[in-house]
Scaffold this motif. Structure first.
Motif, PDB file in Angstrom:
ATOM      1  N   TYR A  10     -49.937  14.158  31.777  1.00 36.69           N
ATOM      2  CA  TYR A  10     -50.962  14.364  30.681  1.00 36.69           C
ATOM      3  C   TYR A  10     -50.388  14.135  29.206  1.00 36.69           C
ATOM      4  CZ  TYR A  10     -54.256  15.170  34.319  1.00 36.69           C
ATOM      5  OH  TYR A  10     -55.269  14.736  35.368  1.00 36.69           O
ATOM      6  N   PHE A  11     -49.176  14.576  29.230  1.00 32.17           N
ATOM      7  CA  PHE A  11     -48.623  14.667  27.750  1.00 32.17           C
ATOM      8  C   PHE A  11     -47.520  13.942  27.487  1.00 32.17           C
ATOM      9  CE2 PHE A  11     -50.371  19.240  28.919  1.00 32.17           C
ATOM     10  CZ  PHE A  11     -51.635  18.818  28.300  1.00 32.17           C
ATOM     11  N   ASN A  12     -46.663  13.474  28.247  1.00 27.87           N
ATOM     12  CA  ASN A  12     -45.606  12.511  28.373  1.00 27.87           C
ATOM     13  C   ASN A  12     -46.076  11.212  28.042  1.00 27.87           C
ATOM     14  OD1 ASN A  12     -43.057  11.775  27.892  1.00 27.87           O
ATOM     15  ND2 ASN A  12     -42.333  11.989  29.985  1.00 27.87           N
ATOM     16  N   ARG A  13     -46.745  10.889  26.919  1.00 20.89           N
ATOM     17  CA  ARG A  13     -47.252   9.337  26.502  1.00 20.89           C
ATOM     18  C   ARG A  13     -46.768   9.094  25.316  1.00 20.89           C
ATOM     19  NH1 ARG A  13     -52.509  11.674  27.542  1.00 20.89           N
ATOM     20  NH2 ARG A  13     -53.021  10.497  25.589  1.00 20.89           N
ATOM     21  N   PRO A  14     -46.540   7.662  25.026  1.00 19.16           N
ATOM     22  CA  PRO A  14     -46.079   7.343  23.566  1.00 19.16           C
ATOM     23  C   PRO A  14     -47.194   7.645  22.733  1.00 19.16           C
ATOM     24  CG  PRO A  14     -45.722   5.764  25.320  1.00 19.16           C
ATOM     25  CD  PRO A  14     -46.493   6.528  26.164  1.00 19.16           C
ATOM     26  N   ASP A  15     -48.361   7.550  22.957  1.00 21.04           N
ATOM     27  CA  ASP A  15     -49.423   7.920  22.080  1.00 21.04           C
ATOM     28  C   ASP A  15     -49.825   9.471  21.861  1.00 21.04           C
ATOM     29  OD1 ASP A  15     -50.848   7.902  24.429  1.00 21.04           O
ATOM     30  OD2 ASP A  15     -52.532   7.063  23.993  1.00 21.04           O
ATOM     31  N   LYS A  16     -49.012  10.185  22.744  1.00 19.15           N
ATOM     32  CA  LYS A  16     -49.451  11.774  22.467  1.00 19.15           C
ATOM     33  C   LYS A  16     -48.223  12.227  21.735  1.00 19.15           C
ATOM     34  CE  LYS A  16     -51.875  15.479  24.052  1.00 19.15           C
ATOM     35  NZ  LYS A  16     -53.076  15.665  23.385  1.00 19.15           N
ATOM     36  N   ARG A  43     -35.772  24.654  27.460  1.00 20.77           N
ATOM     37  CA  ARG A  43     -34.352  25.131  27.777  1.00 20.77           C
ATOM     38  C   ARG A  43     -33.613  23.842  28.355  1.00 20.77           C
ATOM     39  NH1 ARG A  43     -32.120  27.213  32.083  1.00 20.77           N
ATOM     40  NH2 ARG A  43     -34.116  27.336  33.140  1.00 20.77           N
ATOM     41  N   ARG A  44     -34.276  23.050  29.240  1.00 26.31           N
ATOM     42  CA  ARG A  44     -33.754  21.962  29.995  1.00 26.31           C
ATOM     43  C   ARG A  44     -33.578  20.646  28.858  1.00 26.31           C
ATOM     44  NH1 ARG A  44     -37.250  23.073  34.058  1.00 26.31           N
ATOM     45  NH2 ARG A  44     -38.540  21.181  33.588  1.00 26.31           N
ATOM     46  N   GLY A  45     -34.271  20.912  27.816  1.00 34.43           N
ATOM     47  CA  GLY A  45     -34.332  19.852  26.785  1.00 34.43           C
ATOM     48  C   GLY A  45     -35.210  18.706  27.256  1.00 34.43           C
ATOM     49  N   GLU A  46     -36.221  18.847  28.235  1.00 32.83           N
ATOM     50  CA  GLU A  46     -37.333  17.986  28.510  1.00 32.83           C
ATOM     51  C   GLU A  46     -38.194  17.785  27.348  1.00 32.83           C
ATOM     52  OE1 GLU A  46     -40.224  16.475  31.936  1.00 32.83           O
ATOM     53  OE2 GLU A  46     -38.759  18.265  32.382  1.00 32.83           O
ATOM     54  N   ILE A  47     -38.712  18.845  26.806  1.00 27.60           N
ATOM     55  CA  ILE A  47     -39.481  18.881  25.681  1.00 27.60           C
ATOM     56  C   ILE A  47     -38.872  19.804  24.549  1.00 27.60           C
ATOM     57  CG2 ILE A  47     -41.710  18.709  27.286  1.00 27.60           C
ATOM     58  CD1 ILE A  47     -42.066  21.760  26.834  1.00 27.60           C
ATOM     59  N   ILE A  48     -39.604  19.561  23.278  1.00 27.51           N
ATOM     60  CA  ILE A  48     -39.306  20.461  22.137  1.00 27.51           C
ATOM     61  C   ILE A  48     -40.315  21.279  21.663  1.00 27.51           C
ATOM     62  CG2 ILE A  48     -37.225  18.676  21.460  1.00 27.51           C
ATOM     63  CD1 ILE A  48     -39.278  18.175  18.991  1.00 27.51           C
ATOM     64  N   ARG A  49     -39.996  22.575  21.198  1.00 22.87           N
ATOM     65  CA  ARG A  49     -40.978  23.441  20.885  1.00 22.87           C
ATOM     66  C   ARG A  49     -40.963  23.013  19.138  1.00 22.87           C
ATOM     67  NH1 ARG A  49     -41.038  28.097  17.800  1.00 22.87           N
ATOM     68  NH2 ARG A  49     -42.626  29.834  18.530  1.00 22.87           N
ATOM     69  N   TYR A  55     -45.861  21.895  21.418  1.00 25.40           N
ATOM     70  CA  TYR A  55     -44.660  21.214  21.996  1.00 25.40           C
ATOM     71  C   TYR A  55     -44.759  19.902  21.938  1.00 25.40           C
ATOM     72  CZ  TYR A  55     -44.541  25.749  23.755  1.00 25.40           C
ATOM     73  OH  TYR A  55     -44.352  27.159  24.023  1.00 25.40           O
ATOM     74  N   SER A  56     -43.434  18.837  22.423  1.00 22.83           N
ATOM     75  CA  SER A  56     -43.715  17.478  22.463  1.00 22.83           C
ATOM     76  C   SER A  56     -42.507  17.131  23.312  1.00 22.83           C
ATOM     77  CB  SER A  56     -43.413  16.804  20.992  1.00 22.83           C
ATOM     78  OG  SER A  56     -43.402  15.613  20.957  1.00 22.83           O
ATOM     79  N   PHE A  57     -43.078  15.717  23.979  1.00 28.34           N
ATOM     80  CA  PHE A  57     -41.899  15.020  24.664  1.00 28.34           C
ATOM     81  C   PHE A  57     -40.991  14.405  23.825  1.00 28.34           C
ATOM     82  CE2 PHE A  57     -44.560  16.471  28.374  1.00 28.34           C
ATOM     83  CZ  PHE A  57     -43.643  16.700  29.249  1.00 28.34           C
ATOM     84  N   HIS A  58     -41.216  14.082  22.768  1.00 27.39           N
ATOM     85  CA  HIS A  58     -40.706  13.197  21.789  1.00 27.39           C
ATOM     86  C   HIS A  58     -39.619  14.102  20.734  1.00 27.39           C
ATOM     87  CE1 HIS A  58     -43.854  10.262  22.834  1.00 27.39           C
ATOM     88  NE2 HIS A  58     -44.616  11.033  22.690  1.00 27.39           N
ATOM     89  N   ARG A  59     -38.536  13.583  20.631  1.00 23.41           N
ATOM     90  CA  ARG A  59     -37.526  14.530  19.944  1.00 23.41           C
ATOM     91  C   ARG A  59     -37.503  13.476  18.700  1.00 23.41           C
ATOM     92  NH1 ARG A  59     -34.458  17.470  22.636  1.00 23.41           N
ATOM     93  NH2 ARG A  59     -32.663  17.542  21.096  1.00 23.41           N
ATOM     94  N   ILE A 108     -40.210  26.619   5.180  1.00 24.46           N
ATOM     95  CA  ILE A 108     -39.192  25.764   6.077  1.00 24.46           C
ATOM     96  C   ILE A 108     -39.573  26.044   7.592  1.00 24.46           C
ATOM     97  CG2 ILE A 108     -37.022  25.014   6.372  1.00 24.46           C
ATOM     98  CD1 ILE A 108     -36.201  25.871   3.757  1.00 24.46           C
ATOM     99  N   HIS A 109     -40.002  24.805   8.277  1.00 23.17           N
ATOM    100  CA  HIS A 109     -40.104  25.114   9.663  1.00 23.17           C
ATOM    101  C   HIS A 109     -38.698  24.024  10.246  1.00 23.17           C
ATOM    102  CE1 HIS A 109     -43.992  26.817   9.966  1.00 23.17           C
ATOM    103  NE2 HIS A 109     -44.197  26.488   8.676  1.00 23.17           N
ATOM    104  N   VAL A 110     -37.985  24.677  11.203  1.00 22.19           N
ATOM    105  CA  VAL A 110     -36.792  23.863  11.618  1.00 22.19           C
ATOM    106  C   VAL A 110     -37.151  23.192  12.810  1.00 22.19           C
ATOM    107  CG1 VAL A 110     -34.434  23.838  12.413  1.00 22.19           C
ATOM    108  CG2 VAL A 110     -35.096  25.172  10.174  1.00 22.19           C
ATOM    109  N   VAL A 111     -37.150  21.937  12.955  1.00 22.94           N
ATOM    110  CA  VAL A 111     -37.401  21.089  14.075  1.00 22.94           C
ATOM    111  C   VAL A 111     -36.175  20.026  14.440  1.00 22.94           C
ATOM    112  CG1 VAL A 111     -38.945  19.432  15.385  1.00 22.94           C
ATOM    113  CG2 VAL A 111     -39.771  21.138  13.657  1.00 22.94           C
ATOM    114  N   LEU A 112     -35.850  20.510  15.648  1.00 23.09           N
ATOM    115  CA  LEU A 112     -34.320  19.515  15.894  1.00 23.09           C
ATOM    116  C   LEU A 112     -33.421  19.562  14.760  1.00 23.09           C
ATOM    117  CD1 LEU A 112     -36.083  16.619  17.666  1.00 23.09           C
ATOM    118  CD2 LEU A 112     -35.003  18.267  18.768  1.00 23.09           C
ATOM    119  N   GLU A 113     -33.199  20.758  14.130  1.00 23.96           N
ATOM    120  CA  GLU A 113     -32.254  21.060  13.206  1.00 23.96           C
ATOM    121  C   GLU A 113     -32.543  20.012  11.716  1.00 23.96           C
ATOM    122  OE1 GLU A 113     -28.228  19.769  14.565  1.00 23.96           O
ATOM    123  OE2 GLU A 113     -28.140  21.509  16.138  1.00 23.96           O
ATOM    124  N   THR A 114     -33.682  19.658  11.596  1.00 27.32           N
ATOM    125  CA  THR A 114     -34.077  19.180  10.578  1.00 27.32           C
ATOM    126  C   THR A 114     -35.329  19.961   9.823  1.00 27.32           C
ATOM    127  OG1 THR A 114     -34.130  16.800  11.395  1.00 27.32           O
ATOM    128  CG2 THR A 114     -35.714  17.164   9.759  1.00 27.32           C
TER     129      THR A 114
END
Length: 200
Positions: A10-16, A43-49, A55-59, A108-114
């Motif tokens: 349901y959530f691992n889609r390009p448009d989501k 923790r596995r790196g499949e999604i990011i918080r 959450y997101s499947f997109h890094r 500041i909110h840090v996402v993927l070190e950004t």
């Protein structure tokens, strides 16, 4: 694995770009187990918080804006200038939103070190953004005219570095609308009127 498969379906889609903890619960996954699943997937790196409950499947740190209610936020200031081609420097993403501080804290909110920087803006000063395609998403980005007005309003420290290139992208009619429609302080309106004289 059955529940993980549901989340992926349901959530691992390009448009989501993002999904929330509550969307996961809507898949009839027990709440305690949903938290454990999401924790393990992060923790596995499949999604990011992105932030609490989101959450997101997109890094991609730019997905962050979709954690806010629709039509309450846009990318602005230096990042908008960069997106409009007015700055070669790649600045940190900056979001202007009237959902702060009720829906999200400023700062500041840090996402993927950004660092993603969230600024609160009054609802009466919110608007004048365009949608710019980024991957499969449409990012809300302030127009060049609104970007200039917001930079003046927030005393943006790098305004001098982008001013000439930003002015070159400004439409005089749109800038006049900004002056007429938004209750910016007089100090901002005076500078905007000076820009109009400069490019008219």
């Amino acid at each position: 694995m059955k529940y993980v498969g549901k989340i992926r379906k349901y959530f691992n889609r390009p448009d989501k770009p993002v999904f929330s903890y509550y969307e996961v619960l809507a898949l009839n996954i027990p709440s305690g187990y949903a938290k454990l699943l999401l924790h393990n997937m992060v923790r596995r790196g499949e999604i990011i918080r992105l932030r609490k409950g989101w959450y997101s499947f997109h890094r991609d740190p730019l997905a962050f804006i979709y954690t806010l209610p629709p039509h309450t936020a846009y990318y602005g200031l230096g990042f908008a200038a960069y997106m409009h081609g007015a700055w070669v420097q790649v600045p940190n993403p900056e979001i202007l939103t009237y959902a702060a501080p009720r829906k999200i804290r400023t700062g500041i909110h840090v996402v993927l070190e950004t660092p993603v920087i969230v600024h609160g803006i009054a609802r009466k000063l919110f608007g004048s953004y365009t949608l710019v395609r980024h991957n499969h998403w449409l990012l809300p980005i302030s127009t060049p005219e609104k970007t200039l007005a917001d930079m003046l309003y927030f005393d943006y420290p790098f305004l001098d570095e982008v001013l000439d290139e930003l002015i070159a992208r400004i439409n005089v009619g749109e800038l006049r609308k900004i002056i007429a429609e938004y209750p910016y302080p007089e100090r901002v309106k005076r500078r905007l009127k000076t820009v109009i004289k400069q490019i008219s």
